[in-house]
Each structure stands twice: as C-alpha cells, then as structure tokens.
Motif scaffolding. Structure first.
Motif, PDB file in Angstrom:
ATOM      1  N   GLY A 135     142.027  54.118 100.775  1.00 58.95           N
ATOM      2  CA  GLY A 135     142.817  53.330  99.823  1.00 58.95           C
ATOM      3  C   GLY A 135     143.852  52.489 100.543  1.00 58.95           C
ATOM      4  N   LEU A 136     143.973  51.235 100.124  1.00 63.19           N
ATOM      5  CA  LEU A 136     145.033  50.355 100.606  1.00 63.19           C
ATOM      6  C   LEU A 136     146.078  50.270  99.489  1.00 63.19           C
ATOM      7  CD1 LEU A 136     146.367  48.237 102.430  1.00 63.19           C
ATOM      8  CD2 LEU A 136     144.629  46.598 101.737  1.00 63.19           C
ATOM      9  N   TYR A 137     147.254  50.845  99.779  1.00 64.02           N
ATOM     10  CA  TYR A 137     148.252  51.083  98.738  1.00 64.02           C
ATOM     11  C   TYR A 137     149.514  50.239  98.880  1.00 64.02           C
ATOM     12  CZ  TYR A 137     145.992  55.656  97.756  1.00 64.02           C
ATOM     13  OH  TYR A 137     145.147  56.662  97.419  1.00 64.02           O
ATOM     14  N   PHE A 138     149.943  49.657  97.768  1.00 63.61           N
ATOM     15  CA  PHE A 138     151.310  49.180  97.624  1.00 63.61           C
ATOM     16  C   PHE A 138     152.106  50.372  97.098  1.00 63.61           C
ATOM     17  CE2 PHE A 138     151.344  44.354  97.096  1.00 63.61           C
ATOM     18  CZ  PHE A 138     150.063  44.160  97.558  1.00 63.61           C
ATOM     19  N   ALA A 139     153.214  50.709  97.764  1.00 60.39           N
ATOM     20  CA  ALA A 139     154.116  51.709  97.185  1.00 60.39           C
ATOM     21  C   ALA A 139     155.222  50.933  96.447  1.00 60.39           C
ATOM     22  CB  ALA A 139     154.635  52.638  98.268  1.00 60.39           C
ATOM     23  N   THR A 140     156.470  51.241  96.723  1.00 52.42           N
ATOM     24  CA  THR A 140     157.579  50.513  96.073  1.00 52.42           C
ATOM     25  C   THR A 140     158.534  50.005  97.159  1.00 52.42           C
ATOM     26  OG1 THR A 140     158.850  52.566  95.890  1.00 52.42           O
ATOM     27  CG2 THR A 140     157.484  51.949  93.989  1.00 52.42           C
ATOM     28  N   ILE A 141     159.696  49.531  96.743  1.00 51.47           N
ATOM     29  CA  ILE A 141     160.660  49.060  97.748  1.00 51.47           C
ATOM     30  C   ILE A 141     161.329  50.232  98.479  1.00 51.47           C
ATOM     31  CG2 ILE A 141     161.152  46.926  96.460  1.00 51.47           C
ATOM     32  CD1 ILE A 141     163.870  48.185  95.656  1.00 51.47           C
ATOM     33  N   HIS A 142     161.104  51.462  97.999  1.00 53.42           N
ATOM     34  CA  HIS A 142     161.822  52.619  98.548  1.00 53.42           C
ATOM     35  C   HIS A 142     161.103  53.178  99.775  1.00 53.42           C
ATOM     36  CE1 HIS A 142     162.094  52.457  94.077  1.00 53.42           C
ATOM     37  NE2 HIS A 142     163.374  52.361  94.386  1.00 53.42           N
ATOM     38  N   GLU A 143     161.781  53.139 100.895  1.00 55.86           N
ATOM     39  CA  GLU A 143     161.147  53.596 102.139  1.00 55.86           C
ATOM     40  C   GLU A 143     160.712  55.067 102.048  1.00 55.86           C
ATOM     41  OE1 GLU A 143     163.658  53.473 105.645  1.00 55.86           O
ATOM     42  OE2 GLU A 143     162.278  54.872 106.638  1.00 55.86           O
ATOM     43  N   GLU A 144     161.581  55.888 101.475  1.00 53.46           N
ATOM     44  CA  GLU A 144     161.302  57.320 101.496  1.00 53.46           C
ATOM     45  C   GLU A 144     160.057  57.673 100.672  1.00 53.46           C
ATOM     46  OE1 GLU A 144     163.102  58.771 103.793  1.00 53.46           O
ATOM     47  OE2 GLU A 144     161.614  60.352 103.465  1.00 53.46           O
ATOM     48  N   ALA A 145     160.005  57.141  99.448  1.00 56.88           N
ATOM     49  CA  ALA A 145     158.853  57.448  98.593  1.00 56.88           C
ATOM     50  C   ALA A 145     157.575  56.831  99.171  1.00 56.88           C
ATOM     51  CB  ALA A 145     159.105  56.950  97.179  1.00 56.88           C
ATOM     52  N   SER A 146     157.708  55.694  99.835  1.00 61.70           N
ATOM     53  CA  SER A 146     156.527  55.072 100.446  1.00 61.70           C
ATOM     54  C   SER A 146     155.980  55.988 101.546  1.00 61.70           C
ATOM     55  CB  SER A 146     156.882  53.707 101.031  1.00 61.70           C
ATOM     56  OG  SER A 146     157.456  52.885 100.043  1.00 61.70           O
ATOM     57  N   TYR A 147     156.910  56.543 102.317  1.00 57.83           N
ATOM     58  CA  TYR A 147     156.499  57.469 103.375  1.00 57.83           C
ATOM     59  C   TYR A 147     155.861  58.723 102.780  1.00 57.83           C
ATOM     60  CZ  TYR A 147     156.580  60.426 107.479  1.00 57.83           C
ATOM     61  OH  TYR A 147     156.195  61.258 108.497  1.00 57.83           O
ATOM     62  N   GLY A 160     144.490  56.616 104.239  1.00 55.86           N
ATOM     63  CA  GLY A 160     145.441  55.816 103.470  1.00 55.86           C
ATOM     64  C   GLY A 160     146.053  54.721 104.325  1.00 55.86           C
ATOM     65  N   LEU A 161     146.101  53.519 103.774  1.00 57.60           N
ATOM     66  CA  LEU A 161     146.847  52.411 104.382  1.00 57.60           C
ATOM     67  C   LEU A 161     147.958  52.102 103.390  1.00 57.60           C
ATOM     68  CD1 LEU A 161     143.522  51.803 104.820  1.00 57.60           C
ATOM     69  CD2 LEU A 161     144.524  50.162 106.394  1.00 57.60           C
ATOM     70  N   VAL A 162     149.203  52.302 103.829  1.00 58.95           N
ATOM     71  CA  VAL A 162     150.313  52.350 102.876  1.00 58.95           C
ATOM     72  C   VAL A 162     151.459  51.457 103.351  1.00 58.95           C
ATOM     73  CG1 VAL A 162     151.993  53.878 101.759  1.00 58.95           C
ATOM     74  CG2 VAL A 162     149.733  54.769 102.364  1.00 58.95           C
ATOM     75  N   GLY A 163     152.088  50.781 102.407  1.00 60.18           N
ATOM     76  CA  GLY A 163     153.254  49.986 102.776  1.00 60.18           C
ATOM     77  C   GLY A 163     154.402  50.129 101.811  1.00 60.18           C
ATOM     78  N   LYS A 164     155.610  50.046 102.396  1.00 58.49           N
ATOM     79  CA  LYS A 164     156.812  49.821 101.596  1.00 58.49           C
ATOM     80  C   LYS A 164     156.781  48.331 101.257  1.00 58.49           C
ATOM     81  CE  LYS A 164     161.334  48.066 102.228  1.00 58.49           C
ATOM     82  NZ  LYS A 164     161.456  47.656 100.890  1.00 58.49           N
ATOM     83  N   ILE A 165     156.975  47.983 100.006  1.00 61.82           N
ATOM     84  CA  ILE A 165     156.889  46.564  99.681  1.00 61.82           C
ATOM     85  C   ILE A 165     158.256  45.893  99.815  1.00 61.82           C
ATOM     86  CG2 ILE A 165     154.919  46.989  98.152  1.00 61.82           C
ATOM     87  CD1 ILE A 165     156.656  46.540  95.786  1.00 61.82           C
ATOM     88  N   VAL A 166     158.232  44.597 100.060  1.00 64.66           N
ATOM     89  CA  VAL A 166     159.479  43.849 100.178  1.00 64.66           C
ATOM     90  C   VAL A 166     159.609  42.863  99.016  1.00 64.66           C
ATOM     91  CG1 VAL A 166     160.764  42.187 101.602  1.00 64.66           C
ATOM     92  CG2 VAL A 166     159.630  44.141 102.676  1.00 64.66           C
ATOM     93  N   MET A 167     160.786  42.910  98.375  1.00 64.00           N
ATOM     94  CA  MET A 167     161.126  42.006  97.263  1.00 64.00           C
ATOM     95  C   MET A 167     162.601  41.676  97.427  1.00 64.00           C
ATOM     96  SD  MET A 167     159.462  44.449  94.265  1.00 64.00           S
ATOM     97  CE  MET A 167     160.005  43.450  92.901  1.00 64.00           C
TER      98      MET A 167
END
Ligand code: GUN
Ligand code: FE
Length: 454
Positions: A135-147, A160-167
């Motif tokens: 899965g290639l995942y967008f998480a949220t802007i929150h570093e901790e929850a993304s991790y 899993g391919l996961v990122g903290k998103i930037v907005m």
C-alpha cells in the motif's frame, strides 16, 4: 545461493504484458530465505519432481487444493489512511467542499495517537484481507501518527510506503489543520524519512518513507521546492494528486500558468519513484513528461466518478508509455478492495468509449479513440503495473520477484463461484476470479514469502 525454504504448489496467473497473462497450471514456486521466488517450475521441467519430492520429505511444501488459485498480491497506489473512518459516506459534494466539510476535520483528529492506532490497525487488516499486499499511503500532517502507520504496516507484515503529508499554505488550508511553518514541515518530513529508514533493516517485506505534498493547492512554492530537494537527497518515493478535477486543475493553471505536471516537474517532484494520483486532465505533453521521468499514474476509477468530473483516457496514457497502477483512493473511493477498482476501471473505460448521451448518434456519442480496457489490462495495472510504478520487484509470480500472493478459493460455502465443469478453460476461470472474488474467497495472503493470514 540462498537456499529454498518453502515451495508452494498450485495454479496461478500472472501478467506477462498488459495484454497477456501466463496461466501456470500446477507450478512450483520455490521461495528463498529473503521471500523471493528463486525458481519457478512447470510440471514439464526436468527438476520438477525432484523439487517436489524434496519439499515433501522436508515438510516445506504448501499445496493448493482443487478449486484454489494463486494471484499476485495487489498493489494499491493511493490510500488516504485517515479517511478510512468515513469510507462509504460523504460522497455528495464536489472535491473542494468535500475536503473542507468532511475530510480535513476528520484528518485533524490524528494528532491523537490512540485514535490513529485504532483506525490504522483496522485499515491495514482490512486491506490485507482483500489481498492488498503493498500500500502507498497518505497519512496526515502529524509526524507521530504517520510514523505509527509505518510501524503498523511493518508489524502486520504488509509492504507499506507511507508519508507525512505537507499542507503549509496558510491561505488554502484551515487553521485547525495545516503546517503552521514551512521550515518545520520540512524538518518534520526529513525526520520522518530518517525514522522510517531506521526501521527498514528489521522489516523483511520493506517499509518505505514517502515525500508527500498533499497537492499543489495546499503547498507554498517553498514547501514544494524543499520537498523536491528532500526526495533527491534521500532518494525516496514521492506521491501527490495531479490534475484531478476541474477546480483543482484550474487552480494550478491560474497560479502558475501551467499544468500540475509541469509545476511538479519544475520542483523536482516527478522522478521514477513518483506516483501521481488521478491525472485525469493530463495533456499529451504532460504524459510525455511522465514517461520521460518514469513517473506513474495511480488510476483511481471509483473516486474519479465522484470527484474528477471526467473519465481518464487511461488506455491512451498507458499506450503512450506511461506506467499505470490502480488505487482505491480511500475514502474518495469507498471500497477497500482493488478487485472493485479493477471492475470500475473496466466499466468506466467502456463507458468512455461508447459515450453516454443517447440524444447523439452512436458515431457522435462515442470517444474518437479506442479507450476500453480488457480485464487483463486492469489486472496488469493492479499487479505488475503497480510494481513497475513503485520500481520494486513485486506484482508478478515470476523468478526474482517477491512472493506476494493471494489464494482464492472458488469453492467455499456461501461464496462459491459458478464453475461447473472441470473442463472450463483456465482463461475463463481467471476472468471469474477478477469479477467475482469477495473478501471471503481470499483464504490466505502471503507477503515476501511469509503467510500472514490463515
Ligand atoms: N486532493 C487533495 N486531497 C485530496 C483527497 O484527500 N482526496 C482526493 N480524492 N483528492 C484530493
Ligand atoms: Fe486522493
């Protein structure tokens, strides 16, 4: 040479090209310690019996039963993990309003790591149960929850391919959900990349950090530039949304006088490790840029029906040489199953080719180019095409690929398939698997040579 630790015997299907599949009746898939398919043997191969007998003697043989079939694990190239909690709801308003009314308020709740753990665990379990092994995942802007999401994939055995998103554009994003400072957003992203990279050596199936500007409208030029630099410095995957809807495509044209693809490319965000979601409004020149850069399209046919104001000519872009994979786009797409994405991709392309307005003659009504795709092409996008999009050796039941697979049982009670004759051509069975498989039929799932379900 790595030794063979397991042999799976069964009938499987795998893409050769987008148009062609291999039908492998009673093959042996010989798996090494790293979870790769070291050797694949057909019953006509000289070594077949030797390998089979040895695996039986060593008790390392896993044999599929009659009525069970092997497919490569599916690759979902576009998932918004935090949106899982609203899947199947809120699809009644256009993209821009949907983001502000439903989606940003929901995503802002992921500063709470207890909530994140609950949603993300349930999601990863659900995707695995539907045969999605990567899965290639967008998480949220929150570093901790993304991790946390990266850790959950790692723990549950999904790639899993996961990122903290930037907005970070303060004018475009609500104040309760945005990166308040561009420099801090870039620092958070860099730390996130390092933390996920530090996880990597322990994780057999792989876990990868991803650079994610949510989409051009949510980011300042400085953030886009900084993210392009981080992607280059750490040689990591990049993902975003690209030319998705009338509004979004128009916004970017207005701000930059160019299409998304050219803007993203100027900021160094189109690489061979980039996957861009939607791309409905890509011009032919944009498609050429994608091809030159090795950037892939994550085709999200269900979500497109709600938010993209159009049907993407996916066949044309693939024929032009652009890599294509499939995405659920949870929750813009409501269904966690890549089977559903396969089906909708075929249906949407067919409607594009035929046209929809019966007030017009068939000739006027139809698309001017052949735009339908076959079941084999959609299967290719869900498997081998997804693997190529990510530049990883996944998506095929072939030598030197990871053994990521799903076992489909066509005979189980309450979900048996209409296969009535032993002589049914396997070509037909293959199509039934794509169209009729339900979650219950997926009786086991393997990632990198490890059986992680049942
Ligand atoms: N564009 C920016 N954010 C999103 C999102 O969450 N979903 C979809 N479909 N498009 C987006
Ligand atoms: Fe999306």
């Amino acid at each position: 040479m790595d030794k063979i630790v397991k042999i799976i015997k069964g009938t499987g299907f795998s893409s050769i090209t987008a148009q062609e599949i291999e039908i492998m009746e009673d093959y042996l898939y010989c798996i090494d310690e790293k979870g790769m398919i070291k050797k694949r043997l057909a019953p006509s191969d000289k070594q077949y019996n030797l390998f089979l007998q040895e695996a039986k003697a060593l008790d390392t043989l896993v044999e599929l039963k009659k009525g069970q079939y092997l497919l490569p694990g599916f690759i979902d190239l576009h998932i918004h993990a935090p949106q899982w909690g609203q899947s199947g709801t809120a699809l009644d308003i256009p993209l821009h309003e949907w983001l502000n009314t439903y989606t940003f308020p929901l995503e802002s709740k992921f500063k709470d790591s207890v909530f994140a753990e609950k949603v993300y665990s349930h999601l990863v379990d659900t995707l695995l149960a539907h045969g999605t092994t990567t899965g290639l995942y967008f998480a949220t802007i929150h570093e901790e929850a993304s991790y946390q999401l990266a850790e959950i994939c790692a723990r549950k055995g999904q790639r899993g391919l996961v990122g903290k998103i930037v907005m970070d554009d303060l004018e475009q994003n609500p104040d309760y959900y945005c990166d308040k400072d561009t420099q801090i957003a870039l620092e958070d992203t860099e730390r996130f990349i390092k933390r996920v990279k530090a996880l990597q050596p322990e994780i057999k199936q792989g876990v990868y950090p991803v650079v994610i500007p949510r989409f051009v409208p949510s980011c300042t030029d400085r953030a886009l530039k900084g993210l392009g630099e981080l992607a280059a410095a750490y040689d990591v995957h990049v993902t975003s949304h690209c030319s998705e809807s009338d509004w979004e495509h128009g916004y970017v044209k207005n701000r930059f006088g160019k299409n998304d693809a050219q803007v993203l490319n100027d900021f160094g965000l189109l690489t061979d490790k980039s996957v861009m979601a939607h791309c409905n409004f890509l011009s032919d020149a944009d498609a050429l840029t994608f091809k030159e850069q090795g950037t892939a399209i994550a085709h999200c046919p269900i979500s497109n029906a709600y938010f993209a104001n159009s049907v993407i000519p996916i066949k044309k872009f693939h024929d032009l040489g652009v890599e294509v994979g499939l995405g659920t786009d949870l929750s813009g797409g409501y269904d966690p199953s890549i089977y559903s994405a396969i089906r909708q991709a075929i249906i949407s392309a067919r409607m594009l080719e035929d046209g929809v307005d019966t007030k017009k003659s068939p000739a006027e009504r139809s698309d001017k180019e052949p735009s339908r795709i076959t079941a084999k092409e959609a299967f290719y996008f869900a498997t081998a095409g997804g693997g190529e999009s990510l530049s990883l050796p996944i998506g095929r039941l072939a030598e030197n690929y990871a053994f990521d697979a799903q076992v489909i049982d066509t005979t189980i009670a309450h979900a048996s398939m209409p296969i009535f004759e032993d002589s049914e051509p396997l070509e037909d069975t293959f199509q039934k698997l794509l169209y009729l498989t339900k979650r219950e039929n997926i009786t086991s799932v393997w990632v990198q040579g490890e059986k992680i379900r049942k």
